[in-house]
Scaffold this motif. Sequence first.
Motif, PDB file in Angstrom:
ATOM      1  N   ASP A  22      -1.632  21.364  -4.635  1.00  9.47           N
ATOM      2  CA  ASP A  22      -0.341  21.127  -5.269  1.00  9.47           C
ATOM      3  C   ASP A  22       0.461  20.046  -4.528  1.00  9.47           C
ATOM      4  OD1 ASP A  22      -0.072  22.930  -3.113  1.00  9.47           O
ATOM      5  OD2 ASP A  22       1.816  23.701  -3.886  1.00  9.47           O
ATOM      6  N   VAL A  23       0.251  19.931  -3.219  1.00  9.74           N
ATOM      7  CA  VAL A  23       0.923  18.889  -2.449  1.00  9.74           C
ATOM      8  C   VAL A  23       0.291  17.529  -2.748  1.00  9.74           C
ATOM      9  CG1 VAL A  23       1.507  18.089  -0.132  1.00  9.74           C
ATOM     10  CG2 VAL A  23       1.562  20.533  -0.654  1.00  9.74           C
ATOM     11  N   VAL A  24      -1.034  17.505  -2.903  1.00 13.48           N
ATOM     12  CA  VAL A  24      -1.709  16.262  -3.278  1.00 13.48           C
ATOM     13  C   VAL A  24      -1.224  15.809  -4.652  1.00 13.48           C
ATOM     14  CG1 VAL A  24      -3.937  15.201  -3.805  1.00 13.48           C
ATOM     15  CG2 VAL A  24      -3.734  16.770  -1.876  1.00 13.48           C
ATOM     16  N   ARG A  25      -1.148  16.754  -5.584  1.00 14.84           N
ATOM     17  CA  ARG A  25      -0.663  16.430  -6.936  1.00 14.84           C
ATOM     18  C   ARG A  25       0.751  15.852  -6.870  1.00 14.84           C
ATOM     19  NH1 ARG A  25      -1.794  18.239 -12.036  1.00 14.84           N
ATOM     20  NH2 ARG A  25      -3.218  19.843 -11.229  1.00 14.84           N
ATOM     21  N   ALA A  26       1.617  16.462  -6.077  1.00 16.40           N
ATOM     22  CA  ALA A  26       3.000  15.992  -5.977  1.00 16.40           C
ATOM     23  C   ALA A  26       3.073  14.568  -5.428  1.00 16.40           C
ATOM     24  CB  ALA A  26       3.808  16.947  -5.099  1.00 16.40           C
ATOM     25  N   GLN A  27       2.234  14.260  -4.438  1.00 16.37           N
ATOM     26  CA  GLN A  27       2.214  12.904  -3.883  1.00 16.37           C
ATOM     27  C   GLN A  27       1.815  11.883  -4.947  1.00 16.37           C
ATOM     28  OE1 GLN A  27       0.409  12.524   0.298  1.00 16.37           O
ATOM     29  NE2 GLN A  27      -0.361  14.515  -0.376  1.00 16.37           N
ATOM     30  N   ILE A  28       0.741  12.181  -5.668  1.00 16.25           N
ATOM     31  CA  ILE A  28       0.242  11.249  -6.683  1.00 16.25           C
ATOM     32  C   ILE A  28       1.257  11.053  -7.795  1.00 16.25           C
ATOM     33  CG2 ILE A  28      -1.532  10.873  -8.430  1.00 16.25           C
ATOM     34  CD1 ILE A  28      -3.457  12.472  -6.612  1.00 16.25           C
ATOM     35  N   GLU A  29       1.791  12.162  -8.299  1.00 14.98           N
ATOM     36  CA  GLU A  29       2.741  12.067  -9.416  1.00 14.98           C
ATOM     37  C   GLU A  29       4.010  11.340  -9.007  1.00 14.98           C
ATOM     38  OE1 GLU A  29       3.190  16.083 -10.785  1.00 14.98           O
ATOM     39  OE2 GLU A  29       1.348  15.996 -12.010  1.00 14.98           O
ATOM     40  N   ALA A  30       4.443  11.516  -7.767  1.00 16.13           N
ATOM     41  CA  ALA A  30       5.642  10.820  -7.289  1.00 16.13           C
ATOM     42  C   ALA A  30       5.437   9.311  -7.308  1.00 16.13           C
ATOM     43  CB  ALA A  30       5.996  11.299  -5.880  1.00 16.13           C
ATOM     44  N   VAL A  31       4.281   8.863  -6.803  1.00 18.07           N
ATOM     45  CA  VAL A  31       4.019   7.423  -6.732  1.00 18.07           C
ATOM     46  C   VAL A  31       3.786   6.833  -8.122  1.00 18.07           C
ATOM     47  CG1 VAL A  31       2.423   5.664  -5.865  1.00 18.07           C
ATOM     48  CG2 VAL A  31       3.141   7.539  -4.374  1.00 18.07           C
ATOM     49  N   LEU A  32       3.079   7.563  -8.981  1.00 19.90           N
ATOM     50  CA  LEU A  32       2.849   7.064 -10.330  1.00 19.90           C
ATOM     51  C   LEU A  32       4.162   6.911 -11.099  1.00 19.90           C
ATOM     52  CD1 LEU A  32      -0.336   9.039 -11.503  1.00 19.90           C
ATOM     53  CD2 LEU A  32      -0.189   6.706 -10.608  1.00 19.90           C
ATOM     54  N   ALA A  33       5.092   7.834 -10.849  1.00 21.27           N
ATOM     55  CA  ALA A  33       6.383   7.778 -11.541  1.00 21.27           C
ATOM     56  C   ALA A  33       7.259   6.651 -11.009  1.00 21.27           C
ATOM     57  CB  ALA A  33       7.105   9.119 -11.401  1.00 21.27           C
ATOM     58  N   ASP A  34       7.230   6.433  -9.722  1.00 19.32           N
ATOM     59  CA  ASP A  34       8.058   5.395  -9.095  1.00 19.32           C
ATOM     60  C   ASP A  34       7.554   5.173  -7.671  1.00 19.32           C
ATOM     61  OD1 ASP A  34      10.701   3.781  -8.998  1.00 19.32           O
ATOM     62  OD2 ASP A  34      10.786   5.052  -7.208  1.00 19.32           O
ATOM     63  N   PRO A  35       7.087   3.957  -7.354  1.00 18.36           N
ATOM     64  CA  PRO A  35       7.277   2.692  -8.071  1.00 18.36           C
ATOM     65  C   PRO A  35       6.177   2.312  -9.045  1.00 18.36           C
ATOM     66  CG  PRO A  35       6.436   2.244  -5.894  1.00 18.36           C
ATOM     67  CD  PRO A  35       6.580   3.730  -5.974  1.00 18.36           C
ATOM     68  N   GLY A  36       5.161   3.141  -9.239  1.00 15.00           N
ATOM     69  CA  GLY A  36       4.054   2.772 -10.116  1.00 15.00           C
ATOM     70  C   GLY A  36       2.958   2.063  -9.340  1.00 15.00           C
ATOM     71  N   VAL A  37       1.815   1.842  -9.998  1.00 15.56           N
ATOM     72  CA  VAL A  37       0.650   1.277  -9.315  1.00 15.56           C
ATOM     73  C   VAL A  37      -0.026   0.215 -10.176  1.00 15.56           C
ATOM     74  CG1 VAL A  37       0.230   3.399  -8.016  1.00 15.56           C
ATOM     75  CG2 VAL A  37      -0.915   3.053 -10.206  1.00 15.56           C
ATOM     76  N   ASP A  38      -0.738  -0.695  -9.494  1.00  8.89           N
ATOM     77  CA  ASP A  38      -1.571  -1.688 -10.168  1.00  8.89           C
ATOM     78  C   ASP A  38      -3.050  -1.407  -9.968  1.00  8.89           C
ATOM     79  OD1 ASP A  38       0.533  -3.507 -11.152  1.00  8.89           O
ATOM     80  OD2 ASP A  38       0.936  -3.830  -9.025  1.00  8.89           O
ATOM     81  N   VAL A  39      -3.378  -0.572  -9.003  1.00  7.52           N
ATOM     82  CA  VAL A  39      -4.756  -0.147  -8.759  1.00  7.52           C
ATOM     83  C   VAL A  39      -4.713   1.150  -7.972  1.00  7.52           C
ATOM     84  CG1 VAL A  39      -5.132  -1.261  -6.503  1.00  7.52           C
ATOM     85  CG2 VAL A  39      -7.051  -1.013  -8.095  1.00  7.52           C
ATOM     86  N   GLY A  98       0.792  -1.215   0.000  1.00  2.97           N
ATOM     87  CA  GLY A  98       0.000   0.000   0.000  1.00  2.97           C
ATOM     88  C   GLY A  98       0.825   1.265   0.000  1.00  2.97           C
ATOM     89  N   MET A  99       0.359   2.247  -0.772  1.00  2.00           N
ATOM     90  CA  MET A  99       0.960   3.575  -0.831  1.00  2.00           C
ATOM     91  C   MET A  99      -0.161   4.599  -0.697  1.00  2.00           C
ATOM     92  SD  MET A  99       3.503   2.717  -4.027  1.00  2.00           S
ATOM     93  CE  MET A  99       2.180   1.851  -4.877  1.00  2.00           C
ATOM     94  N   SER A 100       0.185   5.838  -0.356  1.00  3.51           N
ATOM     95  CA  SER A 100      -0.875   6.803  -0.080  1.00  3.51           C
ATOM     96  C   SER A 100      -0.553   8.199  -0.578  1.00  3.51           C
ATOM     97  CB  SER A 100      -1.148   6.858   1.429  1.00  3.51           C
ATOM     98  OG  SER A 100      -0.020   7.345   2.134  1.00  3.51           O
ATOM     99  N   ALA A 101      -1.629   8.910  -0.933  1.00  2.00           N
ATOM    100  CA  ALA A 101      -1.589  10.345  -1.186  1.00  2.00           C
ATOM    101  C   ALA A 101      -2.664  10.942  -0.288  1.00  2.00           C
ATOM    102  CB  ALA A 101      -1.863  10.655  -2.650  1.00  2.00           C
TER     103      ALA A 101
END
Length: 278
Positions: free
Chosen positions: A60-77, A36-39
């Motif tokens: 902008d902080v929410v956006r940064a959290q999401i973009e960071a996780v999507l970029a690395d390590p990525g998500v399956d859901v 599990g990962m979180s934004a």
Amino acid sequence: MTKTYVRALTIAGSDSCGGAGIQADLKTFAALGCYGMSAITAVTAQNTLGVQAIAAVPPDVVRAQIEAVLADPGVDVIKIGMLFSSSLIRTVAQCLQKCVGGTPLVLDPVMVAQSGDSLLENDAVTALREALIPLATLMTPNLPEAEKLLARPIGAEDMAGAAQELAALGCPNVLLKGGHLEGADCDDVLFLGETKRTLRFPGRRIATKNDHGTGCTLSSAIASGLARGLPLEDAVRQGKAYLSAALSAGAAYRLGQGHGPVHHFYAFFPDSPGKERA
């Protein structure tokens, strides 16, 4: 051979009491074999009696959290929960545009806490309908949330029609939850947009006061199944079975003076050494 985790991201608010929101999502992911990962979209001060304060995280902080996780390590859901404001909803929608058609998106349109406290600003419903619902793979509203989205009352006999009506907002699959129905029966209805099938999942109410975070837990359990490659119908069945077991296992516990949490880790420590109370 190098192993990989099944990766699940929750975009939601934090519950300081640990029974709902980000905390419930992460517990559910872990219990069902996902990393599990979180934004975090908002910080709440709450306990089993209710919500005392809410502070939204800047978009902008929410956006940064999401973009960071999507970029690395990525998500399956991706599971989406409490978003609180229209600006947060539109920010999250913009971030997730690139995921549509590839990564399953499970939307739990959180509007009101178990205690009855509002978790969504009044002007945010329009943003939810316009920007986020059309991006989701599955939406999991309870009856009060569905009534707010459709601007009309919904009875037990009308749940199938309401689920199809909700799907017309842009999300092809809708699980309309019946936990707020009166009486012992609390059936859920699943509308599957691709096949136009409507399935009813019979449910019997579990006698427990520990029902805080049930919506978060169910949507995260379904998301976990989708991340592991289960078909949507099977993921819903697995998610409902997990929640029912967690509710039953948690019924014997007492945490706080109000609505306590379900037992997310019942399968790992079913006889955990809690303090016995008369």
